[in-house]
Design an enzyme around this catalytic site. Structure first.
Site, PDB file in Angstrom:
ATOM      1  N   CYS A  83       0.812  -1.219   0.000  1.00 29.12           N
ATOM      2  CA  CYS A  83       0.000   0.000   0.000  1.00 29.12           C
ATOM      3  C   CYS A  83       0.845   1.269   0.000  1.00 29.12           C
ATOM      4  O   CYS A  83       0.313   2.363  -0.139  1.00 29.12           O
ATOM      5  CB  CYS A  83      -0.949  -0.009   1.188  1.00 29.12           C
ATOM      6  SG  CYS A  83      -1.976  -1.498   1.205  1.00 29.12           S
ATOM      7  N   SER A 206     -11.193   0.767   5.540  1.00 34.17           N
ATOM      8  CA  SER A 206     -11.186   1.358   4.196  1.00 34.17           C
ATOM      9  C   SER A 206     -11.699   0.318   3.199  1.00 34.17           C
ATOM     10  O   SER A 206     -11.621  -0.876   3.444  1.00 34.17           O
ATOM     11  CB  SER A 206      -9.779   1.817   3.826  1.00 34.17           C
ATOM     12  OG  SER A 206      -8.872   0.735   3.854  1.00 34.17           O
ATOM     13  N   ILE A 208     -12.445  -1.465  -0.825  1.00 30.48           N
ATOM     14  CA  ILE A 208     -11.798  -1.918  -2.068  1.00 30.48           C
ATOM     15  C   ILE A 208     -12.171  -0.896  -3.142  1.00 30.48           C
ATOM     16  O   ILE A 208     -13.353  -0.617  -3.341  1.00 30.48           O
ATOM     17  CB  ILE A 208     -12.330  -3.312  -2.451  1.00 30.48           C
ATOM     18  CG1 ILE A 208     -12.026  -4.327  -1.344  1.00 30.48           C
ATOM     19  CG2 ILE A 208     -11.799  -3.761  -3.806  1.00 30.48           C
ATOM     20  CD1 ILE A 208     -10.569  -4.587  -1.092  1.00 30.48           C
ATOM     21  N   LYS A 322     -10.411   5.800   4.154  1.00 35.73           N
ATOM     22  CA  LYS A 322     -11.713   5.333   4.622  1.00 35.73           C
ATOM     23  C   LYS A 322     -12.852   5.729   3.694  1.00 35.73           C
ATOM     24  O   LYS A 322     -13.701   4.900   3.346  1.00 35.73           O
ATOM     25  CB  LYS A 322     -11.977   5.895   6.033  1.00 35.73           C
ATOM     26  CG  LYS A 322     -13.383   5.660   6.568  1.00 35.73           C
ATOM     27  CD  LYS A 322     -13.662   4.175   6.749  1.00 35.73           C
ATOM     28  CE  LYS A 322     -15.139   3.846   6.809  1.00 35.73           C
ATOM     29  NZ  LYS A 322     -15.730   3.674   5.479  1.00 35.73           N
ATOM     30  N   HIS A 326      -9.416   3.573  -1.262  1.00 34.34           N
ATOM     31  CA  HIS A 326      -8.028   3.126  -1.128  1.00 34.34           C
ATOM     32  C   HIS A 326      -7.631   2.174  -2.267  1.00 34.34           C
ATOM     33  O   HIS A 326      -7.480   0.974  -2.084  1.00 34.34           O
ATOM     34  CB  HIS A 326      -7.864   2.434   0.242  1.00 34.34           C
ATOM     35  CG  HIS A 326      -6.482   1.960   0.542  1.00 34.34           C
ATOM     36  ND1 HIS A 326      -5.343   2.530   0.010  1.00 34.34           N
ATOM     37  CD2 HIS A 326      -6.032   0.943   1.345  1.00 34.34           C
ATOM     38  CE1 HIS A 326      -4.276   1.896   0.475  1.00 34.34           C
ATOM     39  NE2 HIS A 326      -4.660   0.924   1.269  1.00 34.34           N
TER      40      HIS A 326
END
Lengths: 377, 377
Positions: A83, A206, A208, A322, A326
């Site tokens: 990430c 958060s 997909i 959130k 993300h």
């Protein structure tokens, strides 16, 4: 360090069923190039942050893919650190400019996550952690729940404080038309939403997301340009169980210390920040690790309202991971874009007043990689 | 440009059933650190080139994985550009040193390919090419066979000339105990081996290999140290069908031109080279694109014996991808290591005499990425 941001571009974040990763790359990059007013021949190199496309769509070699799609003839590099892929792409692009090798560098962060079976996504994302964690059956919600439990036990952090983080970020997202969830939620709705791994609920987590963001970094900084004044990366053990503490991210503390020193600012001089709130507890840790409040006081700090748009230190005005969404490889680039737009006064309904110095923090895994950037105007 | 090579380390290349990628990373990196005589605390950053581990083993985030395994606390980056991943990791590590950010940087190239079903490997490797090529049912042997056919039709290149390339590289590998295939083969055996895609036979093709190589790059260059004097990357369309020519790799020509200029040398001043012979035809193209012979004469050039160990320009003294092996993410780093050892006179039975200037060429896909390095002592 003084690396200019010459242009930015972003796509809508969300479940974009009609768009491929290729579409997202082209849209964000084309907007950034147009924003910069540079001709394509002036782009000297391209960096792209992406985690999962090789695994999910069997397409690697994304640097050359992106230059092919954009019809730009330049060196191209794909950077991956789970990430934190986007943030690391920015850091390495900066190095190549500081080295004197390239003048104008296009950095793209992009991820396509919603066209694949959810078990493939879950398995794919666990590639950010350690083999021991996968074999133990841990998931990322599970790992962050362990962190949250430890923080609650040690400092008395409450579920309501976790929820307040999500509520604030949804409030900010309600002012951002590119956000995946541009609507407000309440403390009660967070507390009552499905438990994922106690103490984390669905609305602590958060989503997909599909999306891409692009920025053009430049050696040339004109008056009134936003520029990057600090860029630092740090690592810690991949395995959460090998860390010295569950309640701090050492990598964030180390990267922040270096970035503050490079930019010659202290935490109290930061006007706004975008931080890595993959789960609400992560934003609370970030407040502490970045020096915005004392260790253990992150929950109270968020609950106080100081990090809301109208507070003294607005955090995640984009809506954060959130509520803005993300798309993992895009997040680190999007954070820089959000701060750059804020410092230029181009953030419309969510504009922070008189902001001059902003910070971004982008995390890989549970904190094995952390990258901090400081921007000024 | 003057970036020192302070240490090198390499594993055996081959079908290493008892070793994981983690084992290979630790072995190569530990040897390089020992060779450099640096303490771990002096390593300022780590770059790792790898293509397939996320897809095959579900382990991404290899930068943090490597620092965890090696117990080094420093920024860490995974770079991917298919088979050029290793060369690009070296290029970006150099940028970070030139930027003044890091002094000593560990660069690892590593790939684990033999513990997985062959269809997963074949599919995985096709991630280096374009979606159109995958949908057309093309494979990498198929793509390089198209290149070979075009070269044969345009210039009269023969199957025997292709075979001579493999024979030479196996001869070199017979002098390299780390090689996957340390034995000689004959022209006849190449011509009579199974046809993969006409005109390429099994013995025209590089194998599936496990292995890792590591080097330590340093800002500090002492007298007698090997150093990198040129490092350049170029890209072309991902899709072979969109290239201007099937018989030249424009990206190699462009990268070579830049690297020669940086290092202030001409092709005639190169004493030895490691080039990307994933298939024999690729080495023939490389001879032309790097300026070692005229366009169209690569076949004759190899057949003349000039590129054998005792010739005027030894090429692929390691055995090349064909016979030393091709662990894809490791190849670009191994090439630099081979030249560095040759320039220091440490290559034993395959030592090239009085070599002062060496070149490496590492390719991603069918030439969508090419990276050229020039080393001096």
């Amino acid at each position: 360090m003084k690396i200019g941001i010459a242009g930015v571009g972003i796509t809508k974040f969300g479940e974009l069923w009609d768009k491929s990763l290729e579409d997202l790359i082209v849209e964000a990059a084309t907007k950034a190039i147009e924003d910069s007013k540079l001709t394509k021949s002036k782009i000297d190199a391209l960096f792209i942050g992406n985690m999962l496309y090789g695994k999910l769509a069997n397409q690697d070699h994304l640097g050359a893919l992106a230059t092919s799609l954009l019809k730009i003839n330049c060196p191209a590099f794909r950077i991956e650190a789970a990430c934190a892929s986007g943030g690391l792409a920015v850091h390495l692009a900066i190095q190549s400019i500081l080295a004197g090798s390239y003048e104008n560098v296009l950095v793209i962060g992009a991820e396509k996550m919603t066209d694949y079976p959810s078990n493939e996504i879950s398995l794919g994302l666990m590639g950010a952690g350690s083999e021991e964690e996968r074999q133990a059956g841990l998931t990322f919600p599970g790992l962050y729940a362990l962190i949250a439990k430890a923080h609650m036990q040690k400092y008395g952090t409450t579920k309501k404080q976790l929820a307040a983080t999500a509520v604030k970020n949804h409030y900010h997202a309600s002012l951002n038309s590119n956000a995946q969830y541009p609507f407000e939620i309440s403390i009660e709705s967070v507390l009552k939403s499905s438990s994922i791994v106690d103490p984390l609920t669905l609305l602590d987590s958060s989503p997909i997301t599909d999306g891409a963001a692009a920025i053009i970094l430049s050696k040339n900084v004109k008056k009134g340009d936003v520029y990057i004044a600090g860029s630092a990366v740090s690592t810690d053990s991949l395995n959460l169980s090998e860390r010295q503490s569950l309640t701090q991210m050492q990598a964030t503390q180390d990267a922040a210390k270096k970035a503050y020193s490079q930019a010659k600012v202290t935490p109290s001089e930061i006007d706004l920040a975008e931080v890595h709130d993959c789960f609400t507890i992560a934003e609370i840790l970030a407040m502490e690790d970045l020096g915005f409040c004392k260790q253990g006081e992150g929950g109270k700090f968020v609950e106080s309202g100081k990090t809301r748009l109208e507070g003294s230190l607005p955090v995640n005005t984009s809506g954060g991971l959130k509520a803005c969404g993300h798309p993992v490889g895009a997040t680190g680039v999007k954070q820089i874009l959000e701060i750059a737009q804020q410092l230029k006064g181009l953030s419309g309904k969510r504009q922070v007043k008189k902001a001059k110095v902003g910070l971004t923090q982008n995390v890989g895994g549970t904190g094995a990689t952390s990258v901090v950037h400081i921007l000024k105007i």
